[in-house]
Design a protein around this motif. Sequence first.
Motif, PDB file in Angstrom:
ATOM      1  N   CYS A 158     -62.725  22.260 -56.311  1.00 36.90           N
ATOM      2  CA  CYS A 158     -62.567  20.647 -56.523  1.00 36.90           C
ATOM      3  C   CYS A 158     -62.842  20.241 -57.974  1.00 36.90           C
ATOM      4  O   CYS A 158     -63.607  20.922 -58.588  1.00 36.90           O
ATOM      5  CB  CYS A 158     -63.318  19.962 -55.600  1.00 36.90           C
ATOM      6  N   VAL A 164     -64.204  17.305 -58.450  1.00 37.28           N
ATOM      7  CA  VAL A 164     -64.977  16.193 -58.135  1.00 37.28           C
ATOM      8  C   VAL A 164     -66.183  16.980 -57.371  1.00 37.28           C
ATOM      9  O   VAL A 164     -65.970  17.849 -56.450  1.00 37.28           O
ATOM     10  CB  VAL A 164     -64.551  15.136 -57.176  1.00 37.28           C
ATOM     11  N   CYS A 211     -68.474  15.560 -54.612  1.00 28.98           N
ATOM     12  CA  CYS A 211     -68.877  14.456 -53.617  1.00 28.98           C
ATOM     13  C   CYS A 211     -69.938  15.051 -53.014  1.00 28.98           C
ATOM     14  O   CYS A 211     -69.970  16.232 -52.398  1.00 28.98           O
ATOM     15  CB  CYS A 211     -67.881  14.250 -52.808  1.00 28.98           C
ATOM     16  N   CYS A 251     -69.252  15.690 -49.052  1.00 29.23           N
ATOM     17  CA  CYS A 251     -68.047  16.519 -48.674  1.00 29.23           C
ATOM     18  C   CYS A 251     -68.153  17.097 -47.382  1.00 29.23           C
ATOM     19  O   CYS A 251     -68.860  18.087 -47.139  1.00 29.23           O
ATOM     20  CB  CYS A 251     -67.857  17.348 -49.848  1.00 29.23           C
ATOM     21  N   SER A 278     -64.640  23.324 -51.095  1.00 32.67           N
ATOM     22  CA  SER A 278     -64.187  22.649 -52.010  1.00 32.67           C
ATOM     23  C   SER A 278     -65.383  22.696 -53.278  1.00 32.67           C
ATOM     24  O   SER A 278     -64.937  22.694 -54.294  1.00 32.67           O
ATOM     25  CB  SER A 278     -64.249  21.347 -51.782  1.00 32.67           C
ATOM     26  N   HIS A 279     -66.611  23.284 -52.850  1.00 33.10           N
ATOM     27  CA  HIS A 279     -67.691  23.679 -53.890  1.00 33.10           C
ATOM     28  C   HIS A 279     -67.754  24.980 -54.424  1.00 33.10           C
ATOM     29  O   HIS A 279     -68.858  25.438 -54.778  1.00 33.10           O
ATOM     30  CB  HIS A 279     -69.153  22.898 -53.238  1.00 33.10           C
ATOM     31  N   ASN A 330     -59.168  20.502 -49.885  1.00 35.25           N
ATOM     32  CA  ASN A 330     -59.913  20.272 -51.240  1.00 35.25           C
ATOM     33  C   ASN A 330     -59.024  19.713 -52.119  1.00 35.25           C
ATOM     34  O   ASN A 330     -57.822  19.053 -51.735  1.00 35.25           O
ATOM     35  CB  ASN A 330     -60.210  21.823 -51.751  1.00 35.25           C
ATOM     36  N   SER A 376     -58.295  13.549 -54.428  1.00 34.78           N
ATOM     37  CA  SER A 376     -59.325  12.767 -55.063  1.00 34.78           C
ATOM     38  C   SER A 376     -58.766  11.450 -56.153  1.00 34.78           C
ATOM     39  O   SER A 376     -59.317  10.630 -56.605  1.00 34.78           O
ATOM     40  CB  SER A 376     -60.379  13.466 -55.700  1.00 34.78           C
ATOM     41  N   LYS A 382     -63.578   5.441 -53.293  1.00 34.46           N
ATOM     42  CA  LYS A 382     -64.807   5.748 -52.590  1.00 34.46           C
ATOM     43  C   LYS A 382     -65.994   4.571 -52.817  1.00 34.46           C
ATOM     44  O   LYS A 382     -66.905   4.530 -52.171  1.00 34.46           O
ATOM     45  CB  LYS A 382     -65.298   6.911 -53.266  1.00 34.46           C
TER      46      LYS A 382
END
Length: 305
Positions: A47, A49, A51, A54, A60-61, A97, A125, A148
């Motif tokens: 990703c 971003v 977050c 998340c 995503s990470h 993602n 995002s 957000k």
Amino acid sequence: MRGVREGEVVSFVYGRPASVGSDEIEKKPFFHFHPGTRALSLGTLGCNVLCSGCQNWQISHAGASGGEAERLAFLSPSRALDMARRFRLSGVVWTYNEPAVWLEYVYDVAQVFRRAGLYTALVTSGFMTVDALDFVGPLLDAVKVDLKAASPEGWAWLTKIKDPQPVLDLAVRAREVHGCHVEVVSNLVPGLNADDTSVGIVASWVRDFLGVNTPWHVTRFIPDFELSYLAQTPLAVLERAAALGRKEGLRFVYVGNVPGHVSRHTTCPACGRTVIHRDDRGATEVRVKAGCCVFCGEDLGVVGI
Ligand code: SF4
């Protein structure tokens, strides 16, 4: 997601989905876009971003520079289309993602789906450059973007993004320049972005910059990842936010992540009839024709039917 191999910058994740699914379009959530259809859902690793809350943090990470993506099965754009046809899906959605991390793949898949007459939608995002959006924008039918927080401090705390302006610009540009249908989600975290002032700022921004027919989903925060220590959003907070959104002039405000909630249906703001009936998965009854209420003809901003 990218690196240098043999002197060239390459994408490690092109054609390497970490998640492939067949989902109701309402699950994304898109409530005014091809209601009652299912789409091929594709997501990969990474990703742009970070977050703290998340819910897809496992993918995503994750990084891909250590060969992680190469262990995922390759899915060519034409095979993605074959898959959609085999399961009688109506389009493709990049989700789970951030699609910007494999934008070349988004572009190539979007081209084959467009040629086949199926829809294309991005769950993003919103944190991408104008060039990135303009690269894929002409091939996109819909964009769902998260607003957000109401302040740069709130954005920074939740996402590490210090300046959210690119996200706001993307939502407007997707709609105005590329003609995309746009829906907005605000995940409400008590003590951070769920107070009346914050909710009012976001709702009025949606009204002023995207229009009163833009669906706005106020969703329950479910504790996860680095924010697992927080409590989930009380229903009363969500319902208050939805009421505030309507007071600000938004005509379609939905409470999300609350199974069975009455606001998951679409009510015509002109005649008061239920025009789209949904269960907790998707639309079960649609009384819309050419985007308008079948009972009174009011424009509901519904696309694809
Ligand atoms: S933008 Fe979405 S996928 Fe990326 S970290 Fe945030 S919540 Fe997760």
